[in-house]
Write a protein that holds these residues in place. Structure first.
Motif, short mmCIF file in Angstrom:
data_model
loop_
_atom_site.label_atom_id
_atom_site.label_comp_id
_atom_site.label_asym_id
_atom_site.label_seq_id
_atom_site.Cartn_x
_atom_site.Cartn_y
_atom_site.Cartn_z
N ARG A 88 0.76 -1.23 0.02
CA ARG A 88 0.02 -0.34 -0.41
C ARG A 88 0.76 1.28 -0.07
O ARG A 88 1.45 0.98 0.34
N GLY A 89 0.31 2.35 -1.02
CA GLY A 89 1.24 3.04 -0.88
C GLY A 89 0.34 4.80 -0.84
O GLY A 89 -0.34 4.62 -1.26
N VAL A 90 1.31 5.33 -1.24
CA VAL A 90 1.00 7.07 -0.95
C VAL A 90 1.52 7.82 -1.63
O VAL A 90 2.90 7.43 -2.27
N VAL A 91 1.76 8.51 -3.16
CA VAL A 91 2.50 9.89 -3.86
C VAL A 91 2.10 10.70 -3.20
O VAL A 91 1.77 11.65 -2.83
N GLY A 92 3.95 11.34 -3.42
CA GLY A 92 3.92 12.44 -2.82
C GLY A 92 4.68 13.18 -3.87
O GLY A 92 4.32 12.72 -4.72
N MET A 93 4.01 14.54 -3.82
CA MET A 93 4.04 15.70 -5.00
C MET A 93 4.40 17.66 -4.51
O MET A 93 3.79 16.91 -3.75
N GLU A 94 5.17 17.64 -5.54
CA GLU A 94 5.80 19.13 -5.52
C GLU A 94 5.54 20.12 -6.50
O GLU A 94 6.05 19.39 -7.85
N ILE A 95 5.28 20.92 -6.34
CA ILE A 95 5.03 21.99 -7.38
C ILE A 95 6.02 22.94 -6.32
O ILE A 95 6.67 23.58 -5.55
N GLY A 148 2.26 -3.72 -7.76
CA GLY A 148 2.06 -4.87 -6.85
C GLY A 148 1.06 -3.89 -5.91
O GLY A 148 0.51 -4.13 -4.41
N ILE A 149 1.36 -2.93 -5.91
CA ILE A 149 0.83 -1.55 -4.61
C ILE A 149 0.31 -0.35 -5.13
O ILE A 149 -0.34 -0.33 -5.68
N ALA A 150 -0.98 -1.05 -4.35
CA ALA A 150 -2.76 -0.22 -4.56
C ALA A 150 -2.18 1.11 -3.95
O ALA A 150 -1.75 1.23 -2.34
N ILE A 151 -2.19 2.22 -4.35
CA ILE A 151 -2.00 4.06 -3.83
C ILE A 151 -3.65 4.32 -3.52
O ILE A 151 -4.48 4.13 -3.85
N LEU A 152 -3.08 4.57 -2.12
CA LEU A 152 -4.37 5.60 -1.07
C LEU A 152 -5.07 6.55 -1.22
O LEU A 152 -6.20 6.82 -1.04
N GLY A 153 -3.72 7.21 -1.82
CA GLY A 153 -4.21 9.10 -1.51
C GLY A 153 -2.60 9.28 -1.86
O GLY A 153 -1.92 8.98 -2.48
N GLY A 154 -2.94 10.84 -1.52
CA GLY A 154 -1.85 11.50 -2.74
C GLY A 154 -1.41 13.00 -1.76
O GLY A 154 -2.34 13.30 -0.86
N GLY A 155 -0.16 13.15 -1.30
CA GLY A 155 0.11 14.79 -0.53
C GLY A 155 0.51 15.81 -1.90
O GLY A 155 1.58 15.55 -2.28
N LEU A 156 0.28 16.83 -1.71
CA LEU A 156 0.65 17.89 -2.39
C LEU A 156 1.74 19.30 -1.52
O LEU A 156 0.99 19.40 -1.14
#
Length: 403
Positions: A88-95, A148-156
């Motif tokens: 299980r994972g989360v995508v971190g993002m940056e502008i 095989g990682i299900a994405i639970l959400g993200g942070g921007l």
């Protein structure tokens, strides 16, 4: 505090919510130790039967994985270790002003994938920047699917003051954005927890706290085009009443200094921001990576103009930190971003300046360089979502149950 479910008729759901969080948090806090069910029962005060039931639900939901077999002692059956799931994972993002970045972080805090691309975002419409970022986010999603990682959400994370609840960038002077609504949830499509908006420096501070070995109390200094700060007190992020605590880059260090993007003059950012250092060093042409390489090469060769630019940046940063230390009684400072990359050349001038303006106030040993460098922001942006899962896993557990 654990609660006996049988002793709370009518509130079993609330009790189970708390105890699921208690067990998941206990697993998270043990890090690489991988506790057994028996160890969790001993540590939480819950019965072994209750822990077994809660762990079964957490495993079924995919939030926890069973790993290995070992004995707690000489007698008894071997127990299985438990850890936060790497599936299980989360995508971190940056502008940021001159780049975009994404990272895929699993629940255990492992950065499984990251990508950074140069992008001149200053003055662009938010929608155009978000479209570019969505392309990078799609790369992270593809990697997640392949592993095989299900994405639970993200942070921007963005370099400005934000209203997280409404998804609005209130003020990002270096991007020329004010009161801009970001459609952050569109970046990842349908994910259970959506995308959480945060300030870049605050996210980096949390990344340092959770994944960089940061102390319980420190001031994180973020060095990019702008200079930001994140204040950690008692292992918690301090935002202040208006959410803008830690704006170190806009402390005035020279009353007669140049105009700043914030509308003021003589701010630290105008002397120690990345563009200010490049300009002072005479490195004004080329890509971000090219200018960075040129600066490092010039410093390694001890070229006077580059050395003076970084020395001045360190001196003014020391002035700002001396003021912050006196005002806030901070005991430690962690330097991130380009300050971390310039540490070997920047620190001598910084420490000399601090000793001059606030002698004996801050132990030089407590002024350190982050080992995370630029990845701290991605880890912190994702980590905030991971912490929300740990603090409240009930809905994800419930959603995983068969209909």
């Amino acid at each position: 505090m654990p609660v006996n479910e049988q002793a709370a008729p009518g509130r079993v759901g609330d009790v189970r919510r708390r105890n699921l969080s208690l067990v998941l948090d206990s697993i998270a806090r043990t890090g690489d130790a991988k506790p057994s069910r028996a160890q969790l029962a001993a540590g939480t005060g819950l019965t072994k039967a209750a822990v077994s039931s809660l762990v079964a639900e957490l495993v079924e939901s995919g939030l926890v994985s069973e790993v290995g077999l070992y004995r707690d002692g000489e007698r008894g059956r071997p127990g299985q270790g438990l850890e936060l799931s790497t599936r299980r994972g989360v995508v971190g993002m940056e502008i940021n002003v001159d780049y975009l970045a994404v990272g895929l972080v699993d629940l255990g805090g492992n950065l499984r994938f990251s990508s950074t691309v140069e992008s001149r975002n200053r003055g662009l419409k938010p929608g155009d920047v978000m479209t570019r970022l969505a392309g990078l986010a799609a790369e992270a999603q593809a990697v997640a699917a392949g592993e095989g990682i299900a994405i639970l959400g993200g942070g921007l994370a963005v370099p400005g003051l934000v209203d997280e609840r409404r998804g609005i960038v209130l003020s990002a002077p270096n991007l020329h954005w004010a009161n801009e609504k970001l459609e952050a949830n569109a970046l990842l499509g349908e994910v259970p927890l959506g995308v959480r908006l945060s300030n870049e420096a605050n996210s980096a501070a949390l990344g340092e706290l959770w994944y960089g070995g940061g102390p319980a109390d420190f001031l994180y200094v973020s060095g990019e085009v702008g200079v930001g700060g994140g204040v950690i007190i008692g292992s918690e992020l301090y935002l202040g009443p208006g959410g803008s605590a830690g704006e170190l880059g806009h402390i005035v260090v020279h009353p007669e200094g140049p105009a700043c993007s914030c509308g003021g003059a003589g701010c630290l950012e105008t002397f120690a921001g990345q563009e200010a250092i490049f300009e002072s060093a005479g490195i004004t042409a080329g890509s971000l990576s090219g200018r960075t390489d040129s600066l490092h090469s010039a410093l390694a060769a001890n070229q006077p103009r580059a050395a003076a630019a970084v020395h001045d940046a360190g001196t003014y940063l020391g002035v700002a930190l001396a003021s912050a230390a006196r005002l806030m009684d901070i005991e430690a400072v962690v330097l991130g971003g380009h300050f971390a990359e310039l540490g070997e050349w920047l620190l001598p001038a910084l420490l000399e300046s601090m000793e001059r303006h606030a002698p004996g106030l801050l132990d030089p040993a407590n002024v350190t360089v982050s080992g995370l460098k630029h990845s701290g922001t991605l880890l912190g942006a994702a980590g905030q979502v991971i912490r929300s899962v740990i603090e409240s896993p009930f809905d994800l557990v419930l959603a995983a149950k068969p209909a």
